[in-house]
Structures are given as C-alpha cells and as structure tokens.
Design an enzyme around this catalytic site. Sequence first.
Site, PDB file in Angstrom:
ATOM      1  N   GLN A   1      35.813  12.720  22.869  1.00  0.00           N
ATOM      2  CA  GLN A   1      36.292  13.100  24.021  1.00  0.00           C
ATOM      3  C   GLN A   1      35.823  12.185  25.168  1.00  0.00           C
ATOM      4  O   GLN A   1      36.384  11.538  26.132  1.00  0.00           O
ATOM      5  CB  GLN A   1      36.215  14.414  24.582  1.00  0.00           C
ATOM      6  N   GLU A   2      34.503  11.821  24.960  1.00  0.00           N
ATOM      7  CA  GLU A   2      33.597  11.021  26.155  1.00  0.00           C
ATOM      8  C   GLU A   2      34.422   9.523  26.034  1.00  0.00           C
ATOM      9  O   GLU A   2      34.882   8.929  26.999  1.00  0.00           O
ATOM     10  CB  GLU A   2      32.262  10.716  25.505  1.00  0.00           C
TER      11      GLU A   2
ATOM     12  N   SER B   1      28.302   3.711  22.102  1.00  0.00           N
ATOM     13  CA  SER B   1      29.727   3.637  21.728  1.00  0.00           C
ATOM     14  C   SER B   1      30.723   4.099  22.883  1.00  0.00           C
ATOM     15  O   SER B   1      31.703   3.779  23.186  1.00  0.00           O
ATOM     16  CB  SER B   1      29.638   5.078  20.715  1.00  0.00           C
TER      17      SER B   1
ATOM     18  N   HIS C   1      28.236  12.751  31.016  1.00  0.00           N
ATOM     19  CA  HIS C   1      26.998  13.859  30.707  1.00  0.00           C
ATOM     20  C   HIS C   1      27.630  14.781  29.461  1.00  0.00           C
ATOM     21  O   HIS C   1      28.719  15.074  29.562  1.00  0.00           O
ATOM     22  CB  HIS C   1      26.735  14.606  31.660  1.00  0.00           C
TER      23      HIS C   1
ATOM     24  N   LEU D   1      19.740  15.700  39.625  1.00  0.00           N
ATOM     25  CA  LEU D   1      20.125  15.249  38.242  1.00  0.00           C
ATOM     26  C   LEU D   1      21.300  15.965  37.775  1.00  0.00           C
ATOM     27  O   LEU D   1      21.329  17.413  38.005  1.00  0.00           O
ATOM     28  CB  LEU D   1      18.992  15.781  37.524  1.00  0.00           C
ATOM     29  N   ASP D   2      22.313  15.191  37.469  1.00  0.00           N
ATOM     30  CA  ASP D   2      23.556  15.772  36.676  1.00  0.00           C
ATOM     31  C   ASP D   2      24.266  16.781  37.533  1.00  0.00           C
ATOM     32  O   ASP D   2      24.746  17.862  37.274  1.00  0.00           O
ATOM     33  CB  ASP D   2      23.272  16.318  35.219  1.00  0.00           C
TER      34      ASP D   2
ATOM     35  N   ARG E   1      17.132   7.180  31.360  1.00  0.00           N
ATOM     36  CA  ARG E   1      15.967   7.378  32.371  1.00  0.00           C
ATOM     37  C   ARG E   1      16.661   7.725  33.729  1.00  0.00           C
ATOM     38  O   ARG E   1      17.664   7.346  34.052  1.00  0.00           O
ATOM     39  CB  ARG E   1      15.312   5.708  32.629  1.00  0.00           C
TER      40      ARG E   1
HETATM   41  N1  NHR Z   1      19.326   9.651  37.636  1.00  0.00           N
HETATM   42  C1  NHR Z   1      19.858  10.538  38.984  1.00  0.00           C
HETATM   43  N2  NHR Z   1      18.970  10.446  40.126  1.00  0.00           N
HETATM   44  N3  NHR Z   1      20.717  11.470  39.033  1.00  0.00           N
HETATM   45  C2  NHR Z   1      21.551  11.613  37.759  1.00  0.00           C
HETATM   46  O1  NHR Z   1      22.573  12.676  37.624  1.00  0.00           O
HETATM   47  C3  NHR Z   1      21.113  10.847  36.738  1.00  0.00           C
HETATM   48  C4  NHR Z   1      20.027   9.912  36.630  1.00  0.00           C
HETATM   49  C5  NHR Z   1      19.728   9.202  35.700  1.00  0.00           C
HETATM   50  C6  NHR Z   1      20.487   9.240  34.385  1.00  0.00           C
HETATM   51  C7  NHR Z   1      22.063  10.538  33.092  1.00  0.00           C
HETATM   52  C8  NHR Z   1      21.320  11.979  32.611  1.00  0.00           C
HETATM   53  C9  NHR Z   1      22.140  12.771  31.737  1.00  0.00           C
HETATM   54  O2  NHR Z   1      23.422  12.472  31.715  1.00  0.00           O
HETATM   55  C10 NHR Z   1      21.315  10.430  34.182  1.00  0.00           C
HETATM   56  C11 NHR Z   1      21.756  10.998  35.584  1.00  0.00           C
HETATM   57  C12 NHR Z   1      17.884  11.337  31.475  1.00  0.00           C
HETATM   58  C13 NHR Z   1      17.051  12.355  31.423  1.00  0.00           C
HETATM   59  C14 NHR Z   1      15.909  12.546  31.435  1.00  0.00           C
HETATM   60  O3  NHR Z   1      15.224  13.760  31.366  1.00  0.00           O
HETATM   61  C15 NHR Z   1      17.853  13.287  32.207  1.00  0.00           C
HETATM   62  C16 NHR Z   1      19.253  13.238  32.549  1.00  0.00           C
HETATM   63  C17 NHR Z   1      19.995  12.045  32.314  1.00  0.00           C
HETATM   64  C18 NHR Z   1      19.300  10.833  31.607  1.00  0.00           C
HETATM   65  N4  NHR Z   1      14.991  11.329  31.020  1.00  0.00           N
HETATM   66  C19 NHR Z   1      13.783  11.216  30.579  1.00  0.00           C
HETATM   67  C20 NHR Z   1      12.896  10.688  31.834  1.00  0.00           C
HETATM   68  O4  NHR Z   1      11.743  10.944  32.081  1.00  0.00           O
HETATM   69  C21 NHR Z   1      13.211  10.456  29.330  1.00  0.00           C
HETATM   70  C22 NHR Z   1      14.014  10.931  28.232  1.00  0.00           C
HETATM   71  C23 NHR Z   1      13.802   9.837  26.953  1.00  0.00           C
HETATM   72  O5  NHR Z   1      13.470   8.765  27.255  1.00  0.00           O
HETATM   73  O6  NHR Z   1      14.243  10.198  25.922  1.00  0.00           O
HETATM   74  O7  NHR Z   1      13.331   9.789  32.725  1.00  0.00           O
HETATM   75  O8  NHR Z   1      21.731  13.657  30.853  1.00  0.00           O
HETATM   76  C1  GAR Z   2      26.797  10.206  24.882  1.00  0.00           C
HETATM   77  O1  GAR Z   2      26.872  11.396  24.549  1.00  0.00           O
HETATM   78  C2  GAR Z   2      26.272  10.502  26.492  1.00  0.00           C
HETATM   79  O2  GAR Z   2      27.111  11.668  26.735  1.00  0.00           O
HETATM   80  C3  GAR Z   2      24.802  11.119  26.260  1.00  0.00           C
HETATM   81  O3  GAR Z   2      24.320  10.123  25.311  1.00  0.00           O
HETATM   82  C4  GAR Z   2      25.257   9.751  24.644  1.00  0.00           C
HETATM   83  C5  GAR Z   2      25.125   8.144  24.594  1.00  0.00           C
HETATM   84  O4  GAR Z   2      26.074   7.727  23.473  1.00  0.00           O
HETATM   85  N1  GAR Z   2      24.067  10.693  27.667  1.00  0.00           N
HETATM   86  C6  GAR Z   2      23.096  11.527  27.849  1.00  0.00           C
HETATM   87  O5  GAR Z   2      22.593  12.414  27.180  1.00  0.00           O
HETATM   88  C7  GAR Z   2      22.412  11.313  29.278  1.00  0.00           C
HETATM   89  N2  GAR Z   2      20.953  11.982  29.297  1.00  0.00           N
HETATM   90  P1  GAR Z   2      26.621   6.193  23.560  1.00  0.00           P
HETATM   91  O6  GAR Z   2      25.044   5.352  23.462  1.00  0.00           O
HETATM   92  O7  GAR Z   2      27.021   5.940  22.060  1.00  0.00           O
HETATM   93  O8  GAR Z   2      27.685   5.865  24.494  1.00  0.00           O
END
Ligand code: NHR
Ligand code: GAR
Length: 202
Positions: free
Chosen positions: A182-183, A22, A118, A153-154, A100
């Site tokens: 809002q996103e 979305s 995020h 991360l984040d 990922r």
């Molecule tokens: N990578 C880095 N290096 N830094 C960031 O800030 C990142 C990133 C990759 C993705 C999005 C993030 C979020 O907005 C993002 C930010 C996935 C996980 C996670 O735990 C955590 C945070 C975010 C995205 N992923 C698992 C993993 O092992 C898999 C979880 C699943 O498949 O459901 O990669 O929150």
């Molecule tokens: C969004 O809410 C985004 O903030 C969140 O996943 C959703 C994706 O929605 N991201 C994370 O949680 C990253 N870990 P979308 O596929 O409809 O854009």
Amino acid sequence: MNQDVVSPSPIRLVVLISGHGSNLQAIIDNITNKNLPAQIVAVISNKADAYGLERAKKAGIKHHVLSYNDFTDREDYDLALKNLIDEYQPDLIILAGFMRILSDEFVEHYSQKMMNIHPSLLPKYKGLNTHQRALDAGEKEHGCSVHFVTTELDDGPVILQATVNIEDNDTAETLATRVHQQEHRIYPEAIRLFAEKKLKLK
Ligand code: NHR
Ligand code: GAR
C-alpha cells in the site's frame, strides 16, 4: 501543438533514506512510467550500507551518504544535511524510511515542503515498531499514512492513508509486507497531488 494543454513541469525531489529503499523504487518506477511529473535530483542516506543507494545508482540518480557518526551532534548533522539538500534546489523533500528524527530548525526550513510515509494509520502508533504494536493491541485494521512533516514527530497533516485488514495468523512480518504494498501505491500518488498543486493545508 495545443498550447492549452500544459503538463506541469517536473518537480524536483530529494529523497532521504536509511535502508531498503522500496518506497524510493516505487517513486522511481512511477516517474519512469510517466505516472508522476517529478524528477529525483538526489538520494541521501544516513547509512553507507543502505540498499536504496544501489537503486539510485542503477537509476542513474546522484546519491550521497551523510553518516551521523561523522558529526558531533544533531544540530551539526542537520546543518550539513540542509546544506547538501539545498545544493539541489528541491521543490519537495521525501522521507522514505529515513530513520533519524530531524531538528525543529531543519523541519521549519522545509515547512510544507517535506513528506514522510509512516507505517500506521496515524494518529495511531506514532514512532517505531508499529506493526507489532498494532498486533499486540488486537487491532482489526492497520495501514500507512503519508503526511507533511512538522516539528511534532509523526504528527503533521495527513495527505493520504491506506488500510489493510489484520488476519488472525498475521505476524509483524506478514503485516509489514501488505502495508508495504500500500505504501508503494499511496506515496507516489501523494507526490503527484503535490506536483499538480492539488494539496491545500487547512
Ligand atoms: N522528524 C520530525 N521532526 N518530524 C517527523 O514527523 C519525522 C522526523 C524524522 C523522521 C520518520 C518517522 C516515522 O515515520 C520521521 C518523521 C525515526 C524515528 C526514531 O525514533 C522516529 C520516527 C521516524 C523516524 N529514530 C531514532 C532517532 O534517535 C533512531 C532509530 C534508529 O536509528 O533505528 O533518531 O516513524
Ligand atoms: C517503510 O515501511 C516506512 O513506512 C518505514 O520504513 C519502511 C522503509 O522501507 N518508515 C519508518 O518506519 C519511519 N520511522 P523502504 O526503505 O523499503 O522504503
């Protein structure tokens, strides 16, 4: 033609998704409506069944699936992802619900050229399951943040945030719905600021 009024040439975006897409749709719509001087040169999903791929197809955008299952480890996967992305010579990489974690080497390759959205008011609630965690903590406010991606991360510099009030009867689902609205507003706006070179890292 007035040579003084030069609109910025569209920046090239590669959008990474894992699911519904979305946020991808919001970016597509803003480009279509000429609110965003950008073009999406490719959409890449790590999941073959991501609905966002249908959105890309419908909008006539090139799209790829790069499944983690086809690779032996993270480094391997990230290298393939980097090679695929770089074929498109993007100016900016957009993580739009990409689920990922990316390796340090990958992130450093796109230093200050990769954004994420995020679903929390960073630095609160990094990681996953943010809406439920905000509810469980009894927060009165929640929201979303667009930030530059760094190796932590984040944790990268925040570009824009939006806040929603938490109501007594909210569930993770009702809260997520309002945060999503809002996103869809702030992510295209953050990309626009980047495209207009209005972002400065301090
Ligand atoms: N990578 C880095 N290096 N830094 C960031 O800030 C990142 C990133 C990759 C993705 C999005 C993030 C979020 O907005 C993002 C930010 C996935 C996980 C996670 O735990 C955590 C945070 C975010 C995205 N992923 C698992 C993993 O092992 C898999 C979880 C699943 O498949 O459901 O990669 O929150
Ligand atoms: C969004 O809410 C985004 O903030 C969140 O996943 C959703 C994706 O929605 N991201 C994370 O949680 C990253 N870990 P979308 O596929 O409809 O854009």
